[in-house]
Write an enzyme that holds these catalytic residues in place. Structure first.
Site, PDB file in Angstrom:
ATOM      1  N   TYR A  72     -11.085   4.699  -7.916  1.00 26.44           N
ATOM      2  CA  TYR A  72     -10.715   4.747  -6.494  1.00 26.44           C
ATOM      3  C   TYR A  72     -10.152   3.404  -6.015  1.00 26.44           C
ATOM      4  O   TYR A  72      -9.861   3.227  -4.827  1.00 26.44           O
ATOM      5  CB  TYR A  72     -11.920   5.171  -5.633  1.00 26.44           C
ATOM      6  CG  TYR A  72     -13.051   4.176  -5.606  1.00 26.44           C
ATOM      7  CD1 TYR A  72     -13.097   3.191  -4.629  1.00 26.44           C
ATOM      8  CD2 TYR A  72     -14.068   4.207  -6.555  1.00 26.44           C
ATOM      9  CE1 TYR A  72     -14.124   2.258  -4.609  1.00 26.44           C
ATOM     10  CE2 TYR A  72     -15.092   3.282  -6.540  1.00 26.44           C
ATOM     11  CZ  TYR A  72     -15.112   2.309  -5.563  1.00 26.44           C
ATOM     12  OH  TYR A  72     -16.123   1.373  -5.546  1.00 26.44           O
ATOM     13  N   GLY A  73      -9.989   2.449  -6.942  1.00 22.30           N
ATOM     14  CA  GLY A  73      -9.420   1.149  -6.584  1.00 22.30           C
ATOM     15  C   GLY A  73      -9.036   0.414  -7.851  1.00 22.30           C
ATOM     16  O   GLY A  73      -9.413   0.824  -8.951  1.00 22.30           O
ATOM     17  N   ARG A 128     -19.410  -9.063 -11.006  1.00 23.29           N
ATOM     18  CA  ARG A 128     -18.901 -10.235 -11.731  1.00 23.29           C
ATOM     19  C   ARG A 128     -19.934 -11.352 -11.658  1.00 23.29           C
ATOM     20  O   ARG A 128     -20.618 -11.498 -10.646  1.00 23.29           O
ATOM     21  CB  ARG A 128     -17.599 -10.713 -11.094  1.00 23.29           C
ATOM     22  CG  ARG A 128     -16.421  -9.807 -11.376  1.00 23.29           C
ATOM     23  CD  ARG A 128     -15.145 -10.342 -10.779  1.00 23.29           C
ATOM     24  NE  ARG A 128     -15.208 -10.396  -9.322  1.00 23.29           N
ATOM     25  CZ  ARG A 128     -14.244 -10.920  -8.560  1.00 23.29           C
ATOM     26  NH1 ARG A 128     -13.180 -11.434  -9.115  1.00 23.29           N
ATOM     27  NH2 ARG A 128     -14.356 -10.931  -7.247  1.00 23.29           N
ATOM     28  N   ASP A 129     -19.993 -12.147 -12.713  1.00 25.79           N
ATOM     29  CA  ASP A 129     -20.874 -13.313 -12.696  1.00 25.79           C
ATOM     30  C   ASP A 129     -20.374 -14.267 -11.607  1.00 25.79           C
ATOM     31  O   ASP A 129     -19.178 -14.340 -11.362  1.00 25.79           O
ATOM     32  CB  ASP A 129     -20.852 -14.006 -14.064  1.00 25.79           C
ATOM     33  CG  ASP A 129     -22.104 -14.855 -14.253  1.00 25.79           C
ATOM     34  OD1 ASP A 129     -22.949 -14.877 -13.333  1.00 25.79           O
ATOM     35  OD2 ASP A 129     -22.237 -15.493 -15.311  1.00 25.79           O
ATOM     36  N   TYR A 146       0.849  -1.197   0.000  1.00 29.34           N
ATOM     37  CA  TYR A 146       0.000   0.000   0.000  1.00 29.34           C
ATOM     38  C   TYR A 146       0.881   1.243   0.000  1.00 29.34           C
ATOM     39  O   TYR A 146       1.999   1.217   0.530  1.00 29.34           O
ATOM     40  CB  TYR A 146      -0.900  -0.027   1.248  1.00 29.34           C
ATOM     41  CG  TYR A 146      -2.154   0.810   1.142  1.00 29.34           C
ATOM     42  CD1 TYR A 146      -3.126   0.507   0.194  1.00 29.34           C
ATOM     43  CD2 TYR A 146      -2.374   1.897   1.994  1.00 29.34           C
ATOM     44  CE1 TYR A 146      -4.291   1.262   0.101  1.00 29.34           C
ATOM     45  CE2 TYR A 146      -3.542   2.657   1.898  1.00 29.34           C
ATOM     46  CZ  TYR A 146      -4.485   2.332   0.948  1.00 29.34           C
ATOM     47  OH  TYR A 146      -5.637   3.077   0.841  1.00 29.34           O
ATOM     48  N   TRP A 182      -8.595   9.154  -3.575  1.00 25.58           N
ATOM     49  CA  TRP A 182      -8.078   8.368  -2.450  1.00 25.58           C
ATOM     50  C   TRP A 182      -8.509   9.079  -1.175  1.00 25.58           C
ATOM     51  O   TRP A 182      -8.135  10.216  -0.938  1.00 25.58           O
ATOM     52  CB  TRP A 182      -6.548   8.284  -2.542  1.00 25.58           C
ATOM     53  CG  TRP A 182      -5.914   7.381  -1.546  1.00 25.58           C
ATOM     54  CD1 TRP A 182      -6.439   6.263  -0.972  1.00 25.58           C
ATOM     55  CD2 TRP A 182      -4.582   7.501  -1.006  1.00 25.58           C
ATOM     56  NE1 TRP A 182      -5.528   5.678  -0.113  1.00 25.58           N
ATOM     57  CE2 TRP A 182      -4.386   6.414  -0.121  1.00 25.58           C
ATOM     58  CE3 TRP A 182      -3.540   8.414  -1.198  1.00 25.58           C
ATOM     59  CZ2 TRP A 182      -3.185   6.227   0.583  1.00 25.58           C
ATOM     60  CZ3 TRP A 182      -2.355   8.215  -0.499  1.00 25.58           C
ATOM     61  CH2 TRP A 182      -2.172   7.141   0.376  1.00 25.58           C
ATOM     62  N   LYS A 205     -18.345  -8.346   4.723  1.00 29.82           N
ATOM     63  CA  LYS A 205     -17.143  -7.777   5.338  1.00 29.82           C
ATOM     64  C   LYS A 205     -16.911  -8.433   6.705  1.00 29.82           C
ATOM     65  O   LYS A 205     -17.836  -8.567   7.488  1.00 29.82           O
ATOM     66  CB  LYS A 205     -17.350  -6.267   5.515  1.00 29.82           C
ATOM     67  CG  LYS A 205     -16.053  -5.515   5.707  1.00 29.82           C
ATOM     68  CD  LYS A 205     -16.251  -4.023   5.754  1.00 29.82           C
ATOM     69  CE  LYS A 205     -16.271  -3.365   4.423  1.00 29.82           C
ATOM     70  NZ  LYS A 205     -15.022  -3.494   3.665  1.00 29.82           N
TER      71      LYS A 205
END
Length: 330
Positions: free
Chosen positions: A240-241, A171-172, A49, A266, A325
């Protein structure tokens, strides 16, 4: 939860007992209540990071705690208040900590603990990317990928509360209908897979809502190029990612003939830039807490894990297609 070197989280993170430091005049003694495991936390432990804590370091950039005791010079906080980190790098995966007053932000204690624990990163990112790049008005639309991420879920709800339509790309996966149902329940207008994004039928969506003026990207690669094709002329894509770890590829025609704008965001940098502008921070936090109180913004789908099961939580947080999460209960 401490790590003394960078590497794979399950290998380098250890549970250690440490002495709580003595309380200085400007210090606040905090009992941590709950802290999530976010992708940035994992990247910091891996050493990849852009912001790394000096080693040895306590993991975790986000969470909520209760003030137990304050130093003599502390004026803005008192025992019983709830606090979250003012900036990244606090080290929230611990039961107790002593922090300088300026490192903490007070939050209302009448919101659910999981909302408070997950407030300072994803909802703030969602709030800023919706507010800072395009002047959106009710009836406008946005498109986003990784719509089931923590930011994605917050974007859907904040946009819904503002009358903005969302086209959500995921995503599938084996349990796709369940995921679609969950995102629709949060207020998504359309949920489509990356494959559907490439098909001509996508045009049917734009019969009922306008083409998006804003695209939110946290994946990169093909997904991004496909989203760009549906942006309005002069629209903005904010990255942003980069979960696919692939570059953003833009056709030259998108720049020349449609004058699209590409921007980056960010949250850590935004906080640095606004360190002297506490009013902007307060306005944002207040708006988010109001949405939470009204039931218009909920915590992301969470799995609550006791601190001693941290290794399983770290491993679960790194599995693909996980829409839940991991939250450490402290």
């Amino acid at each position: 939860l401490l790590y003394e070197r960078h590497g794979e989280p399950a290998a380098v993170v250890k549970l250690k007992d440490l002495e709580v430091p003595k309380l200085g005049d400007c210090d606040v003694h905090v009992k941590m209540l709950a802290a999530p495991i976010n992708p940035a936390d994992i990247n910091m432990i891996q050493g990849t990071y852009p912001l790394l804590s000096p080693l040895p370091a306590v993991g975790g950039n986000e969470g909520v705690g209760e003030v137990l005791e304050v130093g003599r010079s502390v004026t803005a906080l008192k025992p019983g208040d709830w606090v979250i980190p003012a900036n990244a790098g606090l080290g929230t995966w611990r039961t107790r900590g002593v922090f300088l007053e300026e490192m903490l932000l007070k939050v209302p204690s009448d919101i659910p603990v999981l909302c408070a624990a997950t407030l300072s990163v994803n909802p703030c990112t969602a709030f800023r990317v919706l507010a800072d790049f395009e002047s959106l008005v009710p009836g406008d639309s946005i498109i986003q990928n990784a719509a089931n991420s923590g930011v994605g879920q917050a974007v859907i709800q904040i946009a819904r509360a503002s009358g903005i339509k969302t086209i959500n790309v995921v995503r599938d996966r084996p349990d796709l209908p369940k995921l679609v149902e969950r995102l629709m329940a949060l207020g998504a207008d359309h949920v489509i897979t990356e494959e559907m994004l490439r098909k001509p039928e996508i045009k049917d969506i734009f019969k009922s809502i306008p083409r998006p003026r804003l695209a939110l990207n946290c994946v990169g690669g093909k997904s991004t190029t496909e989203m760009l094709r549906h942006l309005q002329p002069k629209g903005t894509m904010v990255t942003y990612g980069g979960m696919a770890k692939q570059p953003v590829m833009v056709p030259v025609s998108a720049f020349i003939f449609r004058d699209v704008r590409l921007r980056g965001f960010w949250m850590t940098q935004w906080r640095k830039d606004h360190a002297q502008d506490q009013e902007s921070v307060a306005v944002m936090m207040d708006a988010l807490c109001q949405l939470i109180r009204r039931g218009q913004l909920t915590a992301p789908a969470c799995t609550e894990v006791p601190l001693q099961d941290y290794r399983a939580a770290l491993e679960a947080s790194m599995k693909p297609f996980v829409s839940s999460k991991q939250i450490l209960l402290l």
